[in-house]
Design an enzyme around this catalytic site. Structure first.
Site, PDB file in Angstrom:
ATOM      1  N   ASN A 198     -42.534 -22.958   6.129  1.00 58.19           N
ATOM      2  CA  ASN A 198     -42.367 -22.348   4.800  1.00 58.19           C
ATOM      3  C   ASN A 198     -40.880 -22.203   4.492  1.00 58.19           C
ATOM      4  OD1 ASN A 198     -41.474 -19.703   5.935  1.00 58.19           O
ATOM      5  ND2 ASN A 198     -43.548 -19.781   6.804  1.00 58.19           N
ATOM      6  N   ARG A 199     -40.565 -21.612   3.343  1.00 59.18           N
ATOM      7  CA  ARG A 199     -39.172 -21.601   2.874  1.00 59.18           C
ATOM      8  C   ARG A 199     -38.338 -20.456   3.436  1.00 59.18           C
ATOM      9  NH1 ARG A 199     -38.931 -25.149  -1.517  1.00 59.18           N
ATOM     10  NH2 ARG A 199     -40.949 -25.507  -2.487  1.00 59.18           N
TER      11      ARG A 199
END
Ligand code: CTP
Length: 402
Positions: A207-208
């Site tokens: 994920n970011r």
């Protein structure tokens, strides 16, 4: 953490003077207003122009006019909140210890009542010389903090004690000394970063999350006097003084958090844990085929680490984060209740100026049976300081039976 602090950085004549450039950058980045003072010998190692450019101020004693300040060394001394002498040679240490004021730098140092941090850099034999050690003892007795050199490779071509501390260590040391010791004797466990769930030997799902918020919490907790363990799925550099356990997957993170949970007083799950992992991780690289335009991966749910920690909770103060792109407060409130945590910090990840990967954040702090508290847009370090200050108050007010 040093926001708006007036820092006078004194540079004396050592080859380590080049490190004063990155020290200045880090101090400015931490929010300090930096004025640089150089001895004549220091200007042989690094130029005043470099220091002027980095600090955004003229370097003392260059460019002083009576129009700036009729008595410039006193004006500087009175302006200073924190004086850092880095690198500090045996010579400037001797002068400071004996009250000698024979140039601009030593005169201003004699005149200032600000907190002083001396960061020595010298040859090992000069360091070990009884005269230097005696002078250092005098300075310590006079309330000056010595940030001791380390054993390292000296300019003379051999290893020895006398190697100046790295700029990031110096900033951390100064920030810790000026930070209230709200978490002294506390043990804090923090998770950070986005976990990576492998697909095959080449690919993964992630994920970011950058891990910046968790790292800021770890750094500030350490500066507040806590013993900090960071379970990290991030590649950021480890904050000074923090014990690190590197992990990759959610399952590894769960193991590390479980192993460390019992002995900690405050546990903060700031990590963005992948909710699902690939059921069958391929042992060899998955090849693309010509006859099929689709590839299906079967995912299986990861454990909810925070929820399982809350089931084991005894004395720990347990904090979760909520990353939300909509209905921030309603969703965060549900997580506060469902995960049985003492605090939930809600993050609006749709905001352009804060959150994932940004250096800034804006959060809402939720606690059971208390009004929510908004922490306005600020650096992640500042938000970390505010969150940890709230936690330290909560712990203080907590009765043993709570
Ligand atoms: N968390 C966890 N283990 C997971 C998922 C999340 O410990 N498998 C923790 C996070 O570290 C965070 C909190 O739970 O402290 C909330 O995480 P978040 O991703 O916002 O929510 P989820 O519980 O994953 O729910 P959803 O993704 O549906 O919003």
């Amino acid at each position: 953490m040093l926001k708006n602090k007036h820092i006078a950085l004194y540079i004396s004549g050592s080859i380590a003077a080049y490190k004063a450039a990155s020290l200045t950058r880090l101090l400015v980045k931490a929010g300090a207003i930096v004025r640089v003072i150089m001895t004549t010998a220091a200007t042989n190692f690094i130029t005043p122009l470099t220091m002027q450019t980095l600090s955004k101020h003229f370097v003392y004693p260059q460019q002083i006019t009576t129009a700036d300040a009729p008595v410039a060394h006193i004006a500087l001394a009175d302006w200073t909140d924190i004086a850092i002498i880095a690198p500090a040679t045996a010579n400037i240490i001797a002068k400071m210890a004996n009250g000698i004021a024979d140039d601009f730098a030593t005169t201003a140092l004699l005149a200032t009542t600000a907190a002083k941090f001396v960061v020595p850099a010298m040859n090992e034999h000069m360091w070990n010389n009884p005269a230097t050690q005696h002078n250092l003892t005098t300075l310590r007795t006079n309330g000056v903090t010595i940030i001791e050199p380390t054993v390292g490779f000296l300019a003379e071509g051999y290893a020895g004690k006398g190697h100046m501390r790295e700029p990031s260590d110096i900033v951390n040391y100064v920030a810790s000394a000026t930070m209230p010791a709200l978490l002294a004797n506390k043990k804090v466990l923090i998770s950070a970063g986005g976990t990576k769930e492998p697909i095959d030997p080449v690919r993964y799902i992630t994920n970011r999350s950058s891990g910046k918020m968790g790292y800021a919490l770890a750094q500030v907790a350490q500066q507040m006097g806590a013993q900090v363990t960071l379970v990290s799925a991030s590649t950021l550099p480890t904050p000074p003084g923090v014990t690190i356990h590197k992990v990759t997957t959610a399952q590894q993170m769960q193991t590390a958090m479980n192993d460390n949970f019992k002995q900690n007083d405050i546990v903060i799950m700031a990590a963005a844990v992948a909710d699902y992992r690939v059921l069958h991780v391929a042992t060899q690289k998955i090849k693309k085929t010509t006859d099929n335009d689709q590839l299906n991966l079967k995912l299986v749910k990861n454990p909810d680490i925070l929820a399982t920690l809350s089931q084991q909770k005894t004395h720990q103060y347990l904090v979760g984060f909520a990353a939300e792109s909509q209905n921030l407060l309603a969703n965060a409130q549900k997580k506060l209740i469902n995960k049985h945590v003492d605090m939930l910090v809600a993050n609006d990840i749709s905001a352009k100026d804060a959150g994932f990967n940004s250096d800034n954040n804006r959060v809402t702090v939720l606690r059971p049976h208390q009004a929510s508290q908004v922490l306005l847009l600020a650096s992640k370090q500042q938000i970390a300081k505010e969150i940890l200050t709230i936690i330290s108050n909560e712990i203080k007010n907590k009765k043993p039976c709570d």
